[in-house]
Design an enzyme around this catalytic site. Structure first.
Site, PDB file in Angstrom:
ATOM      1  N   GLY A 187       1.915  38.875  29.618  1.00 29.78           N
ATOM      2  CA  GLY A 187       1.027  38.339  28.605  1.00 29.78           C
ATOM      3  C   GLY A 187      -0.318  39.037  28.611  1.00 29.78           C
ATOM      4  CB  ALA A 188      -1.213  42.242  29.993  1.00 33.00           C
ATOM      5  N   GLY A 205      -6.695  38.065  25.734  1.00 31.90           N
ATOM      6  CA  GLY A 205      -7.143  36.926  26.506  1.00 31.90           C
ATOM      7  C   GLY A 205      -7.198  37.142  27.998  1.00 31.90           C
ATOM      8  CB  ILE A 206      -6.467  34.751  30.749  1.00 31.79           C
ATOM      9  CG1 ILE A 206      -7.443  33.675  30.270  1.00 31.79           C
ATOM     10  CG2 ILE A 206      -6.420  34.776  32.269  1.00 31.79           C
ATOM     11  CD1 ILE A 206      -6.954  32.266  30.509  1.00 31.79           C
ATOM     12  N   GLY A 207      -4.826  37.436  30.190  1.00 29.05           N
ATOM     13  CA  GLY A 207      -3.931  38.471  30.712  1.00 29.05           C
ATOM     14  C   GLY A 207      -4.542  39.846  30.621  1.00 29.05           C
ATOM     15  CE1 TYR A 266       0.413  25.896  27.733  1.00 32.67           C
ATOM     16  CE2 TYR A 266      -1.061  24.104  28.332  1.00 32.67           C
ATOM     17  CZ  TYR A 266      -0.754  25.443  28.327  1.00 32.67           C
ATOM     18  OH  TYR A 266      -1.601  26.356  28.936  1.00 32.67           O
TER      19      TYR A 266
END
Length: 284
Positions: free
Chosen positions: A10-11, A14-16, A168
């Site tokens: 998930g890069a 965002g955070i990834g 979730y």
């Protein structure tokens, strides 16, 4: 981290993305995984432009599809005989119940089973790192949402009752339960496994979610913490020297924190472990 090989899922944003960028800045060779080829390649190029000399390898897979995860893991095992870090970060929330190609509810498939299958299929390179004197780490990006989660074994995929946040929260609880169960199993191999809450971050989270939930997120998104701050805990858990040997813990704001009562119940951990293996077609 100089010379180490780390994988971040998930890069592409965002955070990834910030986690991958941070690892590259620390000298690691970074393998990134995204669902879209163009975006994943662009992400790799952005990191290389920001960190001269960085080695960034893009890989593409839909982590809600088990065949794609297995194909990805096979190519990763060929590319990296030793793997020093795995940051399971990919995830999303969906306002409508959908099934994946494997016939599994999409939130549970992507946010939980994706972690499980990819991690288990990459234990070989992680163990090889430990055998060579490394200290490999598995980092599972969960969420404080797990505190409100409950694993409904009678309706794990929300067939009778579905809600975006309910699904979730259950999946994020699954991340923490999986972390603790796996930590017990690989500690003797020299691999540590920890989970974390990155904070409530201004990312692409819930951007494709409609209804009142999506509308609420669009209103509060401008006031949320930026992704580079959100990646701080992921980077800390993945790289901090003082965490060598620390395993089976949950972190928030880069500090250990007690996770929910349900996540700490070993019988629930083992029940989710067995269910997850059954859903990905593995025994043991």
């Amino acid at each position: 981290m100089q010379g180490k090989v780390c994988l971040v899922t998930g890069a592409t944003n965002g955070i990834g993305y910030e986690t991958a960028l941070g690892l590259a800045r620390k000298g690691a060779r970074v393998a990134i995984v995204g669902r879209d080829s163009g975006r994943t390649q662009a992400c790799a190029e952005r990191i290389r432009a920001s960190v001269p000399g960085a080695i960034v390898d893009p890989h593409v897979a839909d982590l809600s599809a088990q065949a794609e995860i297995r194909q990805l893991a096979a190519s990763l095992r060929d590319a990296y005989p030793r793997l020093d870090g795995l940051v399971n970060n990919a995830g999303a929330i969906f306002d409508r119940r959908e099934l994946t190609v494997d016939g599994i509810e999409r939130t549970w498939a992507l946010d939980h089973l994706g972690y499980v299958l990819l991690t288990l299929d990459l234990l070989g390179p992680l163990k090889a790192s430990a055998a060579a004197g490394g200290k490999p780490r598995i980092v599972n990006v969960a969420s404080a949402a797990h505190y409100r989660g409950h694993v409904d074994f009678a309706d794990i995929e929300g067939a009778r009752r579905y809600g975006a946040m309910r699904a979730y929260s259950q999946a994020k609880l699954g991340n923490v339960l999986f972390t603790y169960a796996l930590a017990r199993r690989v500690q003797a191999d020299g691999i540590t496994v920890n989970a974390l809450h990155p904070g409530v971050i201004n990312t692409g989270f819930a951007k494709n979610t409609g209804g009142l939930f999506g509308a609420a997120w669009s209103l509060i998104r401008p006031f949320l913490t930026q992704p580079d701050k959100g990646a701080e805990t992921s980077l800390h858990v993945a790289t901090a020297p003082e965490l060598d040997g620390v395993t089976g813990r949950y972190f928030s704001h880069s500090r250990p924190k007690t996770s929910s009562a349900e996540s700490s119940d070993e019988s629930v951990q083992e029940r989710v472990w067995a269910l997850s293996l059954a859903q990905i077609g593995r025994g043991g």
